[in-house]
Design a protein around this motif. Structure first.
Motif, PDB file in Angstrom:
ATOM      1  N   ALA A 150       0.827  -1.210   0.000  1.00 32.99           N
ATOM      2  CA  ALA A 150       0.000   0.000   0.000  1.00 32.99           C
ATOM      3  C   ALA A 150       0.859   1.258   0.000  1.00 32.99           C
ATOM      4  O   ALA A 150       0.558   2.239  -0.700  1.00 32.99           O
ATOM      5  CB  ALA A 150      -0.934  -0.012   1.206  1.00 32.99           C
ATOM      6  N   ARG A 153       2.611   1.699  -3.464  1.00 33.84           N
ATOM      7  CA  ARG A 153       1.672   2.086  -4.512  1.00 33.84           C
ATOM      8  C   ARG A 153       1.215   3.540  -4.324  1.00 33.84           C
ATOM      9  O   ARG A 153       1.123   4.310  -5.293  1.00 33.84           O
ATOM     10  CB  ARG A 153       0.475   1.144  -4.515  1.00 33.84           C
ATOM     11  CG  ARG A 153      -0.533   1.452  -5.622  1.00 33.84           C
ATOM     12  CD  ARG A 153      -1.674   0.460  -5.639  1.00 33.84           C
ATOM     13  NE  ARG A 153      -1.217  -0.863  -6.031  1.00 33.84           N
ATOM     14  CZ  ARG A 153      -1.453  -1.990  -5.357  1.00 33.84           C
ATOM     15  NH1 ARG A 153      -2.132  -1.912  -4.212  1.00 33.84           N
ATOM     16  NH2 ARG A 153      -1.020  -3.150  -5.777  1.00 33.84           N
ATOM     17  N   ALA A 154       0.924   3.919  -3.068  1.00 31.35           N
ATOM     18  CA  ALA A 154       0.495   5.298  -2.813  1.00 31.35           C
ATOM     19  C   ALA A 154       1.590   6.295  -3.166  1.00 31.35           C
ATOM     20  O   ALA A 154       1.317   7.381  -3.679  1.00 31.35           O
ATOM     21  CB  ALA A 154       0.089   5.453  -1.344  1.00 31.35           C
ATOM     22  N   ARG A 159      -0.283   9.698  -3.895  1.00 32.54           N
ATOM     23  CA  ARG A 159      -1.481   9.755  -3.052  1.00 32.54           C
ATOM     24  C   ARG A 159      -1.140   9.885  -1.578  1.00 32.54           C
ATOM     25  O   ARG A 159      -1.967   9.580  -0.715  1.00 32.54           O
ATOM     26  CB  ARG A 159      -2.345   8.505  -3.279  1.00 32.54           C
ATOM     27  CG  ARG A 159      -3.007   8.492  -4.653  1.00 32.54           C
ATOM     28  CD  ARG A 159      -4.039   7.402  -4.805  1.00 32.54           C
ATOM     29  NE  ARG A 159      -3.445   6.069  -4.677  1.00 32.54           N
ATOM     30  CZ  ARG A 159      -3.547   5.299  -3.603  1.00 32.54           C
ATOM     31  NH1 ARG A 159      -4.210   5.715  -2.546  1.00 32.54           N
ATOM     32  NH2 ARG A 159      -2.975   4.116  -3.577  1.00 32.54           N
ATOM     33  N   SER A 168     -10.385   6.333   1.489  1.00 34.49           N
ATOM     34  CA  SER A 168      -9.600   5.832   0.370  1.00 34.49           C
ATOM     35  C   SER A 168     -10.514   5.307  -0.740  1.00 34.49           C
ATOM     36  O   SER A 168     -11.366   4.443  -0.498  1.00 34.49           O
ATOM     37  CB  SER A 168      -8.682   4.705   0.860  1.00 34.49           C
ATOM     38  OG  SER A 168      -8.277   3.878  -0.204  1.00 34.49           O
ATOM     39  N   LYS A 170      -9.830   3.258  -3.059  1.00 31.53           N
ATOM     40  CA  LYS A 170      -9.609   1.814  -3.214  1.00 31.53           C
ATOM     41  C   LYS A 170     -10.413   1.021  -2.186  1.00 31.53           C
ATOM     42  O   LYS A 170     -11.020  -0.004  -2.514  1.00 31.53           O
ATOM     43  CB  LYS A 170      -8.115   1.506  -3.094  1.00 31.53           C
ATOM     44  CG  LYS A 170      -7.255   2.034  -4.225  1.00 31.53           C
ATOM     45  CD  LYS A 170      -5.801   1.637  -4.048  1.00 31.53           C
ATOM     46  CE  LYS A 170      -4.952   2.157  -5.200  1.00 31.53           C
ATOM     47  NZ  LYS A 170      -5.334   1.527  -6.478  1.00 31.53           N
ATOM     48  N   THR A 366      -4.944   7.141   4.945  1.00 32.86           N
ATOM     49  CA  THR A 366      -4.891   6.535   3.620  1.00 32.86           C
ATOM     50  C   THR A 366      -4.122   5.223   3.620  1.00 32.86           C
ATOM     51  O   THR A 366      -4.545   4.244   2.991  1.00 32.86           O
ATOM     52  CB  THR A 366      -4.239   7.515   2.621  1.00 32.86           C
ATOM     53  OG1 THR A 366      -5.082   8.662   2.490  1.00 32.86           O
ATOM     54  CG2 THR A 366      -4.051   6.870   1.253  1.00 32.86           C
ATOM     55  N   GLU A 369      -6.067   2.393   5.289  1.00 33.89           N
ATOM     56  CA  GLU A 369      -7.229   2.044   4.477  1.00 33.89           C
ATOM     57  C   GLU A 369      -6.815   1.323   3.197  1.00 33.89           C
ATOM     58  O   GLU A 369      -7.456   0.341   2.791  1.00 33.89           O
ATOM     59  CB  GLU A 369      -8.026   3.311   4.171  1.00 33.89           C
ATOM     60  CG  GLU A 369      -8.668   3.912   5.410  1.00 33.89           C
ATOM     61  CD  GLU A 369      -9.299   5.266   5.152  1.00 33.89           C
ATOM     62  OE1 GLU A 369      -9.543   5.594   3.971  1.00 33.89           O
ATOM     63  OE2 GLU A 369      -9.534   6.004   6.128  1.00 33.89           O
ATOM     64  N   ASP A 370      -5.749   1.786   2.551  1.00 35.29           N
ATOM     65  CA  ASP A 370      -5.264   1.087   1.352  1.00 35.29           C
ATOM     66  C   ASP A 370      -4.736  -0.300   1.692  1.00 35.29           C
ATOM     67  O   ASP A 370      -4.826  -1.228   0.874  1.00 35.29           O
ATOM     68  CB  ASP A 370      -4.161   1.908   0.684  1.00 35.29           C
ATOM     69  CG  ASP A 370      -4.721   3.043  -0.173  1.00 35.29           C
ATOM     70  OD1 ASP A 370      -5.959   3.184  -0.218  1.00 35.29           O
ATOM     71  OD2 ASP A 370      -3.923   3.771  -0.789  1.00 35.29           O
ATOM     72  N   ALA A 373      -7.688  -2.447   1.833  1.00 34.40           N
ATOM     73  CA  ALA A 373      -8.131  -2.711   0.467  1.00 34.40           C
ATOM     74  C   ALA A 373      -7.267  -3.776  -0.195  1.00 34.40           C
ATOM     75  O   ALA A 373      -7.773  -4.635  -0.935  1.00 34.40           O
ATOM     76  CB  ALA A 373      -8.095  -1.415  -0.348  1.00 34.40           C
ATOM     77  N   GLU A 374      -5.971  -3.733   0.067  1.00 36.19           N
ATOM     78  CA  GLU A 374      -5.054  -4.732  -0.484  1.00 36.19           C
ATOM     79  C   GLU A 374      -5.392  -6.122   0.060  1.00 36.19           C
ATOM     80  O   GLU A 374      -5.390  -7.116  -0.685  1.00 36.19           O
ATOM     81  CB  GLU A 374      -3.617  -4.367  -0.128  1.00 36.19           C
ATOM     82  CG  GLU A 374      -2.562  -5.397  -0.501  1.00 36.19           C
ATOM     83  CD  GLU A 374      -2.401  -5.577  -2.004  1.00 36.19           C
ATOM     84  OE1 GLU A 374      -1.856  -6.616  -2.413  1.00 36.19           O
ATOM     85  OE2 GLU A 374      -2.832  -4.684  -2.769  1.00 36.19           O
TER      86      GLU A 374
END
Length: 485
Positions: A150, A153-154, A159, A168, A170, A366, A369-370, A373-374
């Motif tokens: 996460a 990627r952010a 992001r 987020s 995602k 973020t 939360e990401d 999501a992952e």
């Protein structure tokens, strides 16, 4: 030159403290000025004199004086020395300086918390929680890997900035897909606002629904922090009866005819604290009343995944999205410390909720939360859910056997179809039992913390999921010994 101020700083300086000595001198001088011991125009000892009195390096005093002059507390009078600024107002305080670490009382009025305790176990004693998951079951290595993914990627996508208070994108997309596929909710990401757990979601729902004086209906046994959130908005709390089939809808109708009801809060899947499920016919009747009287239903579905008998009922939000604000959480499924919940509502309501998020939380988290999501996207959440569902089902059976072994007929319970806790009722005086449990050092939520009405049946909610077999036996034995000797 006369120095009428009586030096007392030496009594307050402590080299063992983490605060540097020069900062301790600054703080002590400010306290004496603010309390009136040092009045405007008072000359202080020279830096050399004060250093000798305090037994510190002269440079330490010079640094303190220079900082206080820069702040405006002191002024340099040239060859005459350093004195308290004459532009400071006369202090009206007569307080003696407080010892380091002493508790400080407020000089202003503030809204104190309610006397009734929230239903949250506290302290370092053995805890009989209310249905917490076992955080040891989620592999730390998987969580670490998801965080790393996460973060990387952010960073690549730029992001790591302030962002949408709804959460987020995602995670909102991932939760919308999960709710649509697994629970039948007709939602998209626009219906989702990420919250800091389900309690935060309930609080935010209260912000957009309730005005001072509005009535909110709750069950006479319920989740006390939710009631506290409504009361904080100035709501009038209307408790209604509860039985083995859930909330009494006839009592809801009676209350709605007498009061300007804005919302009904309930936990229909596994009622908190009793664990009973709201029957389908009552759900439909409740939705009819919602349409008739114009109130919202706040559906707290805090542990939907854990149902051990038949298939769980669909959330009310699945077939009545216009009447329901749906609140859920990943805390029970993942880890409570991640603090991830979500609120589901029509997009205009979500936008209103997001406004309050922007006032209190700014932008959420973020990265966390990401990460969640992952875990949803790579299938780890589903794999973990299947694993812990089996473990918790076994622990539920073990806990019931241990209750029967330890208490015999002295405690009554109904095997919960789902959820992570038992609702225990006692024939003996529960006040006396709770006093003995507390005296034995056990930490638990008081039976009164669940009650919004004195007529409500009392009991203890005791979680089983966070305890392995050995821990469950020890906890139940401690509870039995404390209660009955």
């Amino acid at each position: 030159m006369l120095r009428p101020w009586q030096i007392s700083l030496g009594e307050r300086l402590d080299p063992a403290r983490a605060t540097p000595i020069y900062m301790q001198i600054i703080q002590a001088l400010i306290r004496d000025i603010e309390s009136g011991r040092l009045v405007s125009g008072t000359f202080l000892p020279s830096s050399r004199e004060l250093a000798a009195i305090l037994g510190v390096n002269r440079k330490t005093v010079v640094l303190a004086y220079e900082d206080l002059i820069a702040q405006g507390w002191l002024v340099s009078a040239g060859t005459r020395g350093t004195m308290v600024s004459t532009s400071l107002p006369e202090s009206t305080r007569a307080d003696a300086p407080l010892p380091e670490g002493c508790a400080v009382e407020a000089d202003y009025e503030f809204l104190a918390p309610p006397v009734r305790p929230l239903a949250i176990p506290a302290g370092s004693a053995l805890k009989l929680d209310e249905g917490a998951p076992d955080g040891r079951l989620f592999p730390a290595a998987i969580l670490t890997r998801a965080y790393r993914t996460a973060i990387n990627r952010a960073s690549r996508e730029n992001r790591l900035q302030y962002r949408d208070p709804r959460g987020s994108p995602k995670l909102r997309e991932a939760i919308a897909t999960m709710l649509k596929v697994q629970r039948g909710l007709p939602v998209t990401a626009e219906n989702i606002c990420i919250t800091r757990g389900s309690q935060n979601g309930i609080f935010l729902a209260s912000q957009v629904l309730v005005r001072p004086g509005d009535a909110v209906i709750v069950e006479h046994l319920t989740y006390e922090p939710a009631v506290a959130a409504f009361r904080a908005r100035g709501a009038k709390i209307i408790p209604v009866r509860l039985d083995g089939d859930g909330i009494d809808v006839e009592a809801v109708e009676t209350a709605a005819r007498r009061h300007a009801v804005r919302a009904v809060f309930l936990t229909p899947h596994h009622q908190f604290p009793t664990t009973v499920a709201l029957r389908p016919e009552r759900r439909l009747r409740l939705l009819d009343l919602s349409r008739q009287f114009g109130f919202a239903l706040i559906e707290d579905d805090y542990d939907h995944e854990f149902h051990f008998e038949t298939q769980p009922l669909l959330p009310m939000a699945a077939y009545a999205p216009r009447q329901v604000i749906y609140v859920g959480s990943l805390s029970k499924l993942l880890l409570p410390t991640l603090r991830i919940g979500y609120l589901v509502a029509p997009p205009p309501v979500v936008d209103a909720v997001a406004h309050y998020v922007s006032l209190t939380d700014g932008m959420g988290n973020t990265l966390t939360e990401d990460t969640a999501a992952e875990l949803i996207a790579n299938g780890e959440l589903r794999r973990h859910a299947r694993k812990v569902h089996q473990i918790y089902a076994e622990r539920r059976e073990t806990f019931a056997r241990e209750l029967d072994r330890a208490f015999g007929g002295r405690v009554h319970y109904r095997m919960p179809d789902g959820g992570l806790a038992f609702w225990l009722r006692f024939d003996d005086d529960l006040d006396r039992i709770e006093e003995r449990i507390s005296a034995a050092g056990l930490s638990f939520a008081s039976s009164r913390s669940f009650m919004t009405s004195n007529e409500a049946e009392r009991g203890l909610r005791v979680g089983f999921a966070s305890l392995d077999a050995k821990e469950a036996r020890a906890a139940i034995e401690a509870l039995r010994t404390a209660a009955f000797g």
